[in-house]
Design a protein around this motif. Structure first.
Motif, PDB file in Angstrom:
ATOM      1  N   SER A  42       0.830  -1.200   0.000  1.00 46.76           N
ATOM      2  CA  SER A  42       0.000   0.000   0.000  1.00 46.76           C
ATOM      3  C   SER A  42       0.861   1.244   0.000  1.00 46.76           C
ATOM      4  O   SER A  42       1.929   1.266   0.605  1.00 46.76           O
ATOM      5  CB  SER A  42      -0.907   0.014   1.252  1.00 46.76           C
ATOM      6  OG  SER A  42      -1.509   1.282   1.410  1.00 46.76           O
ATOM      7  N   PRO A  43       0.413   2.326  -0.697  1.00 49.34           N
ATOM      8  CA  PRO A  43       1.137   3.587  -0.631  1.00 49.34           C
ATOM      9  C   PRO A  43       1.035   4.245   0.734  1.00 49.34           C
ATOM     10  O   PRO A  43       1.688   5.237   1.006  1.00 49.34           O
ATOM     11  CB  PRO A  43       0.432   4.441  -1.706  1.00 49.34           C
ATOM     12  CG  PRO A  43      -0.947   3.875  -1.798  1.00 49.34           C
ATOM     13  CD  PRO A  43      -0.761   2.403  -1.576  1.00 49.34           C
ATOM     14  N   LEU A  44       0.206   3.690   1.640  1.00 47.56           N
ATOM     15  CA  LEU A  44       0.038   4.276   2.969  1.00 47.56           C
ATOM     16  C   LEU A  44       1.200   3.954   3.891  1.00 47.56           C
ATOM     17  O   LEU A  44       1.353   4.565   4.939  1.00 47.56           O
ATOM     18  CB  LEU A  44      -1.257   3.762   3.609  1.00 47.56           C
ATOM     19  CG  LEU A  44      -2.552   4.220   2.976  1.00 47.56           C
ATOM     20  CD1 LEU A  44      -3.716   3.477   3.612  1.00 47.56           C
ATOM     21  CD2 LEU A  44      -2.731   5.717   3.129  1.00 47.56           C
ATOM     22  N   VAL A  45       2.021   2.943   3.525  1.00 50.81           N
ATOM     23  CA  VAL A  45       3.086   2.541   4.426  1.00 50.81           C
ATOM     24  C   VAL A  45       4.417   3.062   3.926  1.00 50.81           C
ATOM     25  O   VAL A  45       4.637   3.235   2.731  1.00 50.81           O
ATOM     26  CB  VAL A  45       3.145   1.004   4.596  1.00 50.81           C
ATOM     27  CG1 VAL A  45       1.833   0.486   5.147  1.00 50.81           C
ATOM     28  CG2 VAL A  45       3.474   0.311   3.277  1.00 50.81           C
ATOM     29  N   SER A  46       5.320   3.326   4.860  1.00 49.57           N
ATOM     30  CA  SER A  46       6.607   3.898   4.512  1.00 49.57           C
ATOM     31  C   SER A  46       7.631   3.552   5.576  1.00 49.57           C
ATOM     32  O   SER A  46       7.292   3.287   6.723  1.00 49.57           O
ATOM     33  CB  SER A  46       6.492   5.424   4.380  1.00 49.57           C
ATOM     34  OG  SER A  46       7.727   5.987   4.014  1.00 49.57           O
ATOM     35  N   LEU A 242       0.645  21.796  10.469  1.00 49.62           N
ATOM     36  CA  LEU A 242       1.473  20.903   9.677  1.00 49.62           C
ATOM     37  C   LEU A 242       2.900  21.440   9.604  1.00 49.62           C
ATOM     38  O   LEU A 242       3.866  20.688   9.694  1.00 49.62           O
ATOM     39  CB  LEU A 242       0.888  20.744   8.280  1.00 49.62           C
ATOM     40  CG  LEU A 242       1.527  19.672   7.391  1.00 49.62           C
ATOM     41  CD1 LEU A 242       1.486  18.313   8.077  1.00 49.62           C
ATOM     42  CD2 LEU A 242       0.839  19.610   6.045  1.00 49.62           C
ATOM     43  N   GLN A 243       3.052  22.752   9.458  1.00 56.07           N
ATOM     44  CA  GLN A 243       4.393  23.340   9.465  1.00 56.07           C
ATOM     45  C   GLN A 243       5.100  23.051  10.788  1.00 56.07           C
ATOM     46  O   GLN A 243       6.267  22.675  10.806  1.00 56.07           O
ATOM     47  CB  GLN A 243       4.302  24.854   9.273  1.00 56.07           C
ATOM     48  CG  GLN A 243       3.987  25.292   7.856  1.00 56.07           C
ATOM     49  CD  GLN A 243       4.138  26.789   7.713  1.00 56.07           C
ATOM     50  OE1 GLN A 243       5.235  27.322   7.837  1.00 56.07           O
ATOM     51  NE2 GLN A 243       3.046  27.471   7.470  1.00 56.07           N
ATOM     52  N   SER A 244       4.384  23.230  11.887  1.00 58.75           N
ATOM     53  CA  SER A 244       4.966  22.974  13.199  1.00 58.75           C
ATOM     54  C   SER A 244       5.346  21.504  13.338  1.00 58.75           C
ATOM     55  O   SER A 244       6.388  21.162  13.918  1.00 58.75           O
ATOM     56  CB  SER A 244       3.977  23.354  14.302  1.00 58.75           C
ATOM     57  OG  SER A 244       3.640  24.719  14.231  1.00 58.75           O
ATOM     58  N   LEU A 259       8.571  10.066   4.812  1.00 60.07           N
ATOM     59  CA  LEU A 259       8.268   9.522   6.130  1.00 60.07           C
ATOM     60  C   LEU A 259       7.520  10.533   6.998  1.00 60.07           C
ATOM     61  O   LEU A 259       6.598  10.173   7.733  1.00 60.07           O
ATOM     62  CB  LEU A 259       9.562   9.103   6.819  1.00 60.07           C
ATOM     63  CG  LEU A 259       9.438   8.088   7.956  1.00 60.07           C
ATOM     64  CD1 LEU A 259       8.767   6.803   7.474  1.00 60.07           C
ATOM     65  CD2 LEU A 259      10.801   7.782   8.544  1.00 60.07           C
ATOM     66  N   VAL A 260       7.892  11.807   6.910  1.00 62.63           N
ATOM     67  CA  VAL A 260       7.169  12.842   7.660  1.00 62.63           C
ATOM     68  C   VAL A 260       5.716  12.889   7.201  1.00 62.63           C
ATOM     69  O   VAL A 260       4.787  12.963   8.010  1.00 62.63           O
ATOM     70  CB  VAL A 260       7.837  14.218   7.491  1.00 62.63           C
ATOM     71  CG1 VAL A 260       6.980  15.316   8.113  1.00 62.63           C
ATOM     72  CG2 VAL A 260       9.222  14.224   8.136  1.00 62.63           C
ATOM     73  N   ALA A 261       5.510  12.840   5.873  1.00 62.07           N
ATOM     74  CA  ALA A 261       4.146  12.853   5.333  1.00 62.07           C
ATOM     75  C   ALA A 261       3.365  11.625   5.814  1.00 62.07           C
ATOM     76  O   ALA A 261       2.214  11.737   6.256  1.00 62.07           O
ATOM     77  CB  ALA A 261       4.185  12.899   3.810  1.00 62.07           C
ATOM     78  N   ALA A 262       3.998  10.452   5.745  1.00 62.59           N
ATOM     79  CA  ALA A 262       3.322   9.216   6.156  1.00 62.59           C
ATOM     80  C   ALA A 262       2.950   9.256   7.629  1.00 62.59           C
ATOM     81  O   ALA A 262       1.878   8.790   8.025  1.00 62.59           O
ATOM     82  CB  ALA A 262       4.214   8.015   5.870  1.00 62.59           C
ATOM     83  N   ALA A 264       2.071  11.757   9.301  1.00 59.34           N
ATOM     84  CA  ALA A 264       0.916  12.642   9.455  1.00 59.34           C
ATOM     85  C   ALA A 264      -0.323  12.086   8.754  1.00 59.34           C
ATOM     86  O   ALA A 264      -1.389  12.710   8.779  1.00 59.34           O
ATOM     87  CB  ALA A 264       1.244  14.031   8.912  1.00 59.34           C
ATOM     88  N   GLY A 265      -0.160  10.929   8.094  1.00 57.85           N
ATOM     89  CA  GLY A 265      -1.294  10.308   7.412  1.00 57.85           C
ATOM     90  C   GLY A 265      -1.644  10.946   6.086  1.00 57.85           C
ATOM     91  O   GLY A 265      -2.779  10.817   5.611  1.00 57.85           O
ATOM     92  N   ILE A 266      -0.685  11.644   5.475  1.00 59.07           N
ATOM     93  CA  ILE A 266      -0.962  12.313   4.199  1.00 59.07           C
ATOM     94  C   ILE A 266       0.079  11.905   3.167  1.00 59.07           C
ATOM     95  O   ILE A 266       1.118  11.330   3.504  1.00 59.07           O
ATOM     96  CB  ILE A 266      -0.965  13.856   4.363  1.00 59.07           C
ATOM     97  CG1 ILE A 266       0.393  14.348   4.870  1.00 59.07           C
ATOM     98  CG2 ILE A 266      -2.085  14.299   5.295  1.00 59.07           C
ATOM     99  CD1 ILE A 266       0.507  15.852   4.990  1.00 59.07           C
ATOM    100  N   SER A 267      -0.198  12.219   1.909  1.00 67.19           N
ATOM    101  CA  SER A 267       0.748  11.928   0.840  1.00 67.19           C
ATOM    102  C   SER A 267       1.799  13.036   0.763  1.00 67.19           C
ATOM    103  O   SER A 267       1.602  14.143   1.284  1.00 67.19           O
ATOM    104  CB  SER A 267       0.021  11.823  -0.503  1.00 67.19           C
ATOM    105  OG  SER A 267      -0.510  13.090  -0.859  1.00 67.19           O
ATOM    106  N   VAL A 268       2.895  12.752   0.088  1.00 71.27           N
ATOM    107  CA  VAL A 268       3.929  13.770  -0.114  1.00 71.27           C
ATOM    108  C   VAL A 268       3.363  14.939  -0.910  1.00 71.27           C
ATOM    109  O   VAL A 268       3.656  16.104  -0.625  1.00 71.27           O
ATOM    110  CB  VAL A 268       5.153  13.155  -0.829  1.00 71.27           C
ATOM    111  CG1 VAL A 268       6.139  14.255  -1.234  1.00 71.27           C
ATOM    112  CG2 VAL A 268       5.843  12.140   0.067  1.00 71.27           C
ATOM    113  N   ALA A 269       2.503  14.640  -1.891  1.00 73.28           N
ATOM    114  CA  ALA A 269       1.902  15.710  -2.710  1.00 73.28           C
ATOM    115  C   ALA A 269       1.050  16.644  -1.848  1.00 73.28           C
ATOM    116  O   ALA A 269       1.096  17.873  -2.017  1.00 73.28           O
ATOM    117  CB  ALA A 269       1.060  15.100  -3.829  1.00 73.28           C
TER     118      ALA A 269
END
Length: 343
Positions: A42-46, A242-244, A259-262, A264-269
């Motif tokens: 899954s793209p949800l895991v990193s 999100l910035q914080s 990994l930071v995006a993952a 937070a539960g969001i995509s890199v985009a």
């Protein structure tokens, strides 16, 4: 000490994973291949060299248990055969209310996981579900119980067909109380005190009626509850918070944008888009945190090797290259005359 929701980064240190696997009956040589296979699900895991995200932790626990044919991953003095958790759920389903179901679930844990003591009781107007391992403290067992908290919480929600918050987790005081923990995915406080693990729920969930569901569907339905939790976490981040969060992650040495995006539960985009709305970017924030943190550590006399490790670099050489790019000089020159560089 209690660390609150967005103060924590929702990742699992890979050192914890290696401790868990190293003391289990799983072959350590197969870990890299297993990580690759789970990441392909899954793209949800990193994952990175240092951390794995909550989605990957869920799949890893299931995959290792299946491959070693033991739900407790070989960490118990007795094998725990696959299907034991399903028996716990089946027993809990017989109770009319969630409070009674959780108590029945705890009783079943004591029978089917012989090295674990579990109980559920009301304390200070809260419902506490706790688990601890019998005998001497073993970090791998503690890590396993911490990971199990997430699917167990999802099971409790599934039993009542209702959504309710976790007020906080209490984890063993022997565990490091850092800023990174996979349980942060549930957006609640984490307290390092006492022994074992403790899931603290609102007392009013005790009276919720258990749902008449079909046991056969519990696995995909519980996983869907977990996915819903990730989706809720994703929506909880405003652009500003999100910035914080990104700055916090970078200060913890988490340098991978993916990994930071993952975590937070969001995509890199989505991460890039939200940061762009504030006229910034991951690289700009990364350079800002690098300047701020590294300048302070050098001012306090920290050696380059120690700073490199704290900032998440694999070695001092990689750190020096990054330092040269950001500051325009090498660390030795900066240490001699920092003011001339910073002006």
């Amino acid at each position: 000490m209690i660390a609150q929701n967005n103060e924590l980064i929702a990742l699992m240190p890979k050192a914890d994973l290696l401790t868990l696997v190293g003391q289990s009956t799983y072959d350590m040589d197969h870990v890299p291949d297993l990580l690759d296979r789970v990441a392909a699900l899954s793209p949800l895991v990193s994952s990175s060299d240092d951390y794995v995200d909550s989605g990957m932790v869920w799949h890893l626990l299931a995959s290792i248990g299946y491959e070693v044919d033991d739900e407790f991953l070989g960490l118990s003095t007795h094998r725990v055969p696959p299907g034991s958790t399903e028996l716990m759920i089946a027993r809990a389903m017989q109770e009319p209310t969630l409070g009674e179901a959780i108590r029945a679930f705890a009783h079943s844990v004591n029978i089917l996981w012989p090295d674990v003591h579990a109980e559920a009781k009301i304390r200070l107007d809260e419902l506490h579900f706790s688990m601890s391992c019998k005998g001497e403290y073993l970090e791998a067992r503690q890590i396993f119980l911490e990971i199990a908290c997430i699917p167990f919480y999802c099971i409790f929600e599934w039993l009542a067909d209702s959504r309710f918050p976790v007020l906080r987790f209490r984890l063993d005081s022997n565990r490091p109380s850092g800023a990174v923990h996979q349980l942060a995915v549930l957006d609640c406080g984490v307290q390092f005190e006492g022994s074992g693990v403790n899931i603290v729920l609102p007392r009013n969930v005790e009276s919720l009626a258990t749902s008449k569901r079909k046991l056969a569907g519990w696995q995909p339905e519980i996983y869907q509850i977990f996915l819903d939790i990730l989706e809720k976490r994703k929506k909880s981040f405003s652009t500003l918070s999100l910035q914080s969060y990104v700055m916090k992650a970078l200060r913890c040495g988490i340098r991978s944008q993916q990994l930071v995006a993952a975590s937070a539960g969001i995509s890199v985009a989505t991460l890039r888009r939200n940061l762009a709305m504030e006229r910034t970017s991951f690289s700009e924030i990364s350079d800002h945190v690098f300047r701020e943190t590294v300048a302070m550590l050098i001012a306090h006399g920290e050696p380059v090797e120690a700073i490199a490790a704290k900032m998440g670099y694999a070695d001092a050489r990689s750190f020096r290259r990054a330092f040269q790019r950001v500051f325009g000089v090498n660390p030795s020159t900066f240490r001699k005359d920092p003011l001339s560089v910073l002006v």
